[in-house]
Design an enzyme around this catalytic site. Structure first.
Site, PDB file in Angstrom:
ATOM      1  N   SER A  15       4.007   2.225   8.491  1.00 29.09           N
ATOM      2  CA  SER A  15       3.811   1.201   7.474  1.00 29.09           C
ATOM      3  C   SER A  15       5.100   1.015   6.710  1.00 29.09           C
ATOM      4  CB  SER A  15       2.697   1.595   6.523  1.00 29.09           C
ATOM      5  OG  SER A  15       1.484   1.192   7.074  1.00 29.09           O
ATOM      6  N   HIS A  27       0.824  -1.218   0.000  1.00 23.51           N
ATOM      7  CA  HIS A  27       0.000   0.000   0.000  1.00 23.51           C
ATOM      8  C   HIS A  27       0.858   1.268   0.000  1.00 23.51           C
ATOM      9  CE1 HIS A  27       0.019  -0.071   4.575  1.00 23.51           C
ATOM     10  NE2 HIS A  27       0.000   1.236   4.405  1.00 23.51           N
ATOM     11  N   ASP A  72       1.274  -7.699   2.413  1.00 26.04           N
ATOM     12  CA  ASP A  72       1.361  -6.267   2.085  1.00 26.04           C
ATOM     13  C   ASP A  72       2.818  -5.811   1.882  1.00 26.04           C
ATOM     14  OD1 ASP A  72       0.884  -3.572   1.786  1.00 26.04           O
ATOM     15  OD2 ASP A  72      -0.443  -3.403   3.512  1.00 26.04           O
TER      16      ASP A  72
HETATM   17  N1  ARG Z   1      -4.844   0.406   7.835  1.00 23.76           N
HETATM   18  C1  ARG Z   1      -3.554   0.500   7.225  1.00 23.76           C
HETATM   19  C2  ARG Z   1      -2.983   1.928   7.352  1.00 23.76           C
HETATM   20  O1  ARG Z   1      -3.581   2.739   8.008  1.00 23.76           O
HETATM   21  C3  ARG Z   1      -3.557   0.054   5.816  1.00 23.76           C
HETATM   22  C4  ARG Z   1      -4.265   0.948   4.860  1.00 23.76           C
HETATM   23  C5  ARG Z   1      -4.239   0.505   3.441  1.00 23.76           C
HETATM   24  N2  ARG Z   1      -5.227  -0.527   3.163  1.00 23.76           N
HETATM   25  C6  ARG Z   1      -6.544  -0.284   2.891  1.00 23.76           C
HETATM   26  N3  ARG Z   1      -7.351  -1.312   2.675  1.00 23.76           N
HETATM   27  N4  ARG Z   1      -7.062   0.922   2.830  1.00 23.76           N
HETATM   28  O2  ARG Z   1      -2.346   2.509   6.515  1.00 23.76           O
HETATM   29  N1  ASP Z   2      -1.416   1.372   8.096  1.00 25.91           N
HETATM   30  C1  ASP Z   2      -0.694   2.455   8.717  1.00 25.91           C
HETATM   31  C2  ASP Z   2       0.329   3.100   7.758  1.00 25.91           C
HETATM   32  O1  ASP Z   2       0.132   3.096   6.563  1.00 25.91           O
HETATM   33  C3  ASP Z   2      -0.034   2.012   9.971  1.00 25.91           C
HETATM   34  C4  ASP Z   2      -0.933   2.151  11.161  1.00 25.91           C
HETATM   35  O2  ASP Z   2      -1.708   3.118  11.223  1.00 25.91           O
HETATM   36  O3  ASP Z   2      -0.804   1.334  12.063  1.00 25.91           O
HETATM   37  O4  ASP Z   2       1.276   3.730   8.155  1.00 25.91           O
END
Ligand code: ARG
Ligand code: ASP
Length: 677
Positions: free
Chosen positions: A612, A61, A191
């Site tokens: 991330s 991502h 990921d």
């Molecule tokens: N929750 C994770 C973060 O905050 C991954 C986000 C990307 N994935 C998604 N399905 N939106 O970045």
């Molecule tokens: N998914 C988040 C990021 O892209 C990480 C988190 O918020 O724990 O940095």
């Protein structure tokens, strides 16, 4: 989230928890250390160097838009994945860079001397930078405030701007489970993606050039295939964006109880409207998938924060901590009433600011979601360019890019819900600053802000007219003034609240100081809130109990991927070659002790957005996983880290290596990597 320069104070605790390194193995300026392998990836994620030829690992991502930018209908790398078969096939990415940290230095004394002499913070920072000139290409220096202005650090970094895409799995792997599984455990997402840093032939940073060569990296990470166990020491090294762990408790309560519910309510409207349309129409699905993912990412996190705060009694704990600080200082004659006064002052400001903050929030949630406004903004750019005799090619291209992923009817429906809810809030609570009159008048003037023609008549559809005609069509459209009008009202509102927010922030400097004194007096160190600077968090690998009677295991395996597999589903489908590879159970050296292929695991490391792509390291500093998410039940860690339920989620490095080796067959990459035995 400790600053790497302050790790010495943590060293004995870390060793007690199993670490087999010293603080200087993690961070050192003059000797090689783990720090040398960690990069700030594009300024929004973390990455790490995993070979002596500048190979960088980060999340799928995080590499998403780079992967997307090289994709076309014929070569859909998002869908099918991408593996460069040779260095020549690695793909340059305009605008993408990585920053290495050269040094971090505490310059608090210098800054304070300047501040005492009457300089503003900005002037003081400039003076410090002037007296610390750095040599070398692409070096960048900045002074950052830590602990809300109680400490200052000088960060020197070096930027490398030739970063090429090397590999990415299909989205069905890299984004497996998509929005349904986002923030969720048990998790089975692979990921990850891979890039390579290129330098000039002499090793110095350089913009893209075909003469550039792969970076010669001195201290790449070593990869461990020996696996992870419950209770093991683990560490996350990266660039967490923002946490707010020391705010006055009423401020946190206002966020949780008043602000987040508004945001969630407004996003509910948008997401449910988009979702039903996306399910009906595959074209809309493609157009809105990426918008949906980013809007739902915050929405889901906030719901988790509200529930997690309540389930962990987080506000009670924060209130208790605040009272301890007040108590400590009340018993201290020098500062007897200072903490108490401050809290009282904060509480007044917090309730005083509530309506204005709510008003700002409506603008911030609604303006970016309303496609018609975006059209108005881009149309204004075109008309301005035309009036100023600027070539229109650029601004028209931006509008065309917007049009490609815009559905007027869907926007009409979603924005109708948003605006109605905005007007309703303004009518119900007259203390809120809502442009009710403007919205209603505009609506009447346009014979209904939500009439179908208004949306359908936007002059964007396949622009094949003369530019001059097109420009006049834009200028004369009823919605042309919407963006400039609402923007100026928003700016007015922000200007009014700004001074009050600045005053609030200035109180935080003193509160943080008192907070630290009280905690230090009890032998407790306080880690500074995250601010995108380099940090180390450490903790134990392990599962948790999200609810009474329910227990989450600390790891998942490939079995779960096959369990979740739904043929044809847009979130849980799998390419058949991938499925067959998994089913063949050819896991080789990547299998765990039970012969299964490990996929993800959990630990109690404090992380946040920006972490991330951060490496998860074991007691010896070897790479065991790649951080990419947190569990939903613990997302309130941004305000309050509850050790019993806050967990970060990592992809097991053995799964990553299995995908690269056995699925993609990218031997040339595997052969550059250093595996520990
Ligand atoms: N929750 C994770 C973060 O905050 C991954 C986000 C990307 N994935 C998604 N399905 N939106 O970045
Ligand atoms: N998914 C988040 C990021 O892209 C990480 C988190 O918020 O724990 O940095």
């Amino acid at each position: 989230m400790w600053l790497p320069i302050n790790l010495e104070g943590q060293e004995s605790n870390m060793v007690a928890k199993g670490m087999k390194m010293s603080a200087s193995d993690i961070y050192s300026v003059n000797n090689g250390s783990l720090k040398d392998a960690i990069v700030h990836f594009g300024g929004f994620c973390t990455g790490e160097v995993i070979s002596s030829k500048g190979l960088v690992l980060t999340n799928h991502h995080c590499g998403y838009s780079a992967i997307q930018s090289h994709s076309s209908i014929d070569d859909d790398y998002l869908k099918d994945g991408f593996w460069a078969l040779s260095e020549e096939m690695e793909k340059p990415n305009d605008g993408l860079y990585v920053d290495f940290i050269v040094s971090i230095e505490d310059v608090s004394n210098e800054v304070l001397v300047y501040l005492d002499s009457g300089m503003t913070e900005k002037e003081a920072f400039k003076a410090v930078l002037n007296s610390h000139q750095t040599q070398g290409l692409a070096m960048r220096s900045e002074v950052r405030s830590i602990y809300y202005g109680n400490q200052f650090i000088l960060i020197v970094s070096q930027r490398f701007s030739d970063v090429r895409l090397v590999g990415a799995p299909p989205s069905a792997v890299g984004k497996f489970g998509a929005d349904t599984d986002n923030w969720v455990w048990p998790r089975h997402t692979g990921d990850f993606s891979m890039f390579r840093i290129y330098t000039a032939p002499d090793g110095s940073p350089s913009e893209y050039s075909n003469k550039n060569i792969p970076m010669v990296s001195k201290n790449p990470l070593t990869i461990s295939l020996s696996g992870v166990n419950e209770g093991d020491f683990s560490m996350i090294y990266g660039f967490p964006g923002r946490t707010t762990s020391y705010l006055p408790v009423n401020e946190v309560a206002q966020q949780i109880n008043t602000m987040l519910p508004i945001r969630v309510k407004l996003r509910d409207i948008v997401l449910s409207t988009w979702d039903s349309a996306m399910r009906l129409d595959p074209m809309i699905k493609i157009q809105y998938a990426s918008k949906y993912a980013s809007v739902s990412n915050g929405w889901k996190k906030w719901i988790g924060q509200m529930e997690g705060m309540s389930a962990s009694y987080g506000l009670d704990t924060l209130r208790y901590r605040q009272e301890q600080v007040v108590k400590y200082h009340s018993a201290n004659h020098d500062d007897a009433f200072r903490a108490l006064d401050l809290v009282e002052e904060f509480n007044n400001q917090i309730s005083f600011l509530e309506k204005e903050r709510q008003s700002v929030l409506y603008y911030q949630e609604i303006l970016p979601r309303w496609g018609l406004l975006r059209w108005s903004r881009l149309a204004n750019d075109i008309v301005n360019d035309s009036d100023n005799k600027v070539d229109l090619v650029k601004s028209i291209k931006v509008l065309k890019d917007f049009e490609r992923n815009y559905n007027p009817e869907l926007d009409r429906r979603a924005s109708k819900g948003l605006i109605n809810s905005w007007i309703e809030a303004g009518l119900k609570d007259t203390l809120l600053n809502v442009p009710v009159k403007y919205l209603m008048e505009t609506s009447a003037f346009m014979q209904g802000l939500f009439n179908k023609d208004l949306y359908d008549s936007l002059p964007i559809k396949s622009h094949d007219k003369l530019d001059s005609i097109f420009v006049e069509q834009c200028r004369n459209h009823l919605a042309f003034n919407l963006w400039p009008d609402l923007l100026s009202q928003y700016r007015e509102l922000i200007a009014k609240t700004r001074q009050k927010e600045i005053k609030f922030k200035s109180g935080m400097k003193e509160w943080m100081r008192l907070y630290m004194i009280a905690n230090n007096s009890r032998g407790r160190d306080v880690a500074p809130d995250a601010n995108s600077s380099m940090r180390v968090s450490w903790g134990e690998i392990g599962g948790f109990s999200p609810k009474d009677g329910k227990r989450y295991n600390y790891k998942t395996t490939a079995k779960g991927i096959l369990e979740k597999y739904i043929p044809g589903d847009y979130e849980f489908d799998l390419p058949s070659d991938f499925r067959m590879k998994l089913e063949s159970m050819d896991y080789g050296k990547y299998a765990d002790e039970d012969g299964e292929l490990p996929v993800c695991f959990l630990a109690a490391n404090h992380t946040t957005g920006g972490n991330s792509g951060s490496p998860a390291l074991n007691s010896k500093g070897h790479l065991i996983g790649l951080n990419f998410d947190r569990v939903w039940e613990g997302t309130m860690s941004d305000f309050y880290f509850a050790p019993e339920r806050c967990r970060n989620i990592m992809v097991d490095v053995r799964y990553i290596m299995w995908v690269v080796d056995k699925y993609a067959g990218a031997d040339r990459l595997i052969s550059e990597i250093n595996f520990a035995n």
